[in-house]
Design a protein around this motif. Structure first.
Motif, PDB file in Angstrom:
ATOM      1  N   ASP A  48      73.079  27.361  20.103  1.00 47.36           N
ATOM      2  CA  ASP A  48      71.935  27.694  20.948  1.00 47.36           C
ATOM      3  C   ASP A  48      71.136  26.475  21.404  1.00 47.36           C
ATOM      4  O   ASP A  48      70.070  26.616  21.982  1.00 47.36           O
ATOM      5  N   ASN A  53      75.077  24.731  24.772  1.00 49.82           N
ATOM      6  CA  ASN A  53      75.190  25.496  26.014  1.00 49.82           C
ATOM      7  C   ASN A  53      75.820  24.672  27.124  1.00 49.82           C
ATOM      8  O   ASN A  53      76.635  25.182  27.896  1.00 49.82           O
ATOM      9  N   GLU A 125      78.708  37.512  26.465  1.00 50.33           N
ATOM     10  CA  GLU A 125      77.269  37.246  26.449  1.00 50.33           C
ATOM     11  C   GLU A 125      76.920  35.780  26.721  1.00 50.33           C
ATOM     12  O   GLU A 125      76.041  35.477  27.526  1.00 50.33           O
ATOM     13  N   ASP A 129      74.785  34.338  29.817  1.00 50.79           N
ATOM     14  CA  ASP A 129      73.563  33.561  29.586  1.00 50.79           C
ATOM     15  C   ASP A 129      73.648  32.181  30.243  1.00 50.79           C
ATOM     16  O   ASP A 129      72.698  31.723  30.881  1.00 50.79           O
ATOM     17  N   THR A 130      74.791  31.540  30.096  1.00 47.12           N
ATOM     18  CA  THR A 130      74.976  30.193  30.644  1.00 47.12           C
ATOM     19  C   THR A 130      74.902  30.197  32.169  1.00 47.12           C
ATOM     20  O   THR A 130      74.170  29.400  32.769  1.00 47.12           O
ATOM     21  N   ARG A 132      73.755  32.637  34.102  1.00 49.13           N
ATOM     22  CA  ARG A 132      72.480  33.197  34.569  1.00 49.13           C
ATOM     23  C   ARG A 132      71.424  32.092  34.632  1.00 49.13           C
ATOM     24  O   ARG A 132      70.621  32.039  35.562  1.00 49.13           O
TER      25      ARG A 132
END
Length: 179
Positions: A48, A53, A125, A129-130, A132
């Motif tokens: 995280d 990321n 997911e 997330d990455t 987005r």
């Protein structure tokens, strides 16, 4: 997962295995991309973290053949999932189904049941997330995607989620708006 990581990169760490499993949801190609990145990095970044990321995003981007699917993934990562109609609306791509099928084959996500005879595509997911976060970097485009998503969710009976996206659209700062 722990055995696989130990075999592939020589690190026996149960926390790492849990982080990789959580981040990739077990999608085979995504797990492989993370393994390659970890072996090349030579150490384990904190899960995280920005470094984690960035590493994961770079690996996934390298799996895409060119800028067209990269932009497609970025645009379709704004909503929680997309059907063909929403994907086409968000991207303008004439073969959204073909691109989503390609992404599924490459481990980016999967088709899941949504409405009778109408599946939706849901990204892993961490991929969502990455990408987005990448989408949010273009505030105007992100705002339009949030508005389109809100309309689609509302039309499909997901009023609470639609409201959340409408609020996100309304509160996205626009770089072109006067200060």
């Amino acid at each position: 997962m722990g055995t696989l990581i130990a075999q592939q990169i020589g690190i026996a760490d149960e926390r790492l295995a849990l982080s990789v499993m959580h981040a990739t949801r077990g999608f085979a190609l995504t797990v492989r991309a993370v393994m390659l990145a970890l072996s090349q990095l030579g150490r384990i970044p904190h899960a995280d973290s920005i470094e984690w990321n960035s590493m994961v995003a770079a690996r996934w981007e390298s799996l895409l053949p060119d800028d067209v699917p990269l932009r497609f993934v970025t645009d379709t990562s704004v909503p929680p999932y997309v059907d063909i109609e929403l994907a086409t609306n968000l991207t303008g791509h004439p073969d959204a189904r073909g691109l989503l099928d390609l992404l599924e084959r490459n481990g980016f996500g999967r088709w899941i049941p949504y409405a009778r005879q109408r599946p939706v595509f849901q990204y892993a997911e961490i991929i969502r997330d990455t990408f987005r976060a990448r989408a949010a970097a273009d505030a105007d485009r992100f705002s339009v995607a949030c508005a389109s998503t809100a309309r689609w969710l509302f039309d499909n009976g997901e009023v609470d989620r639609a409201l959340a996206f409408a609020i996100e659209e309304a509160t996205t700062p626009s770089p072109t708006a006067p200060s």
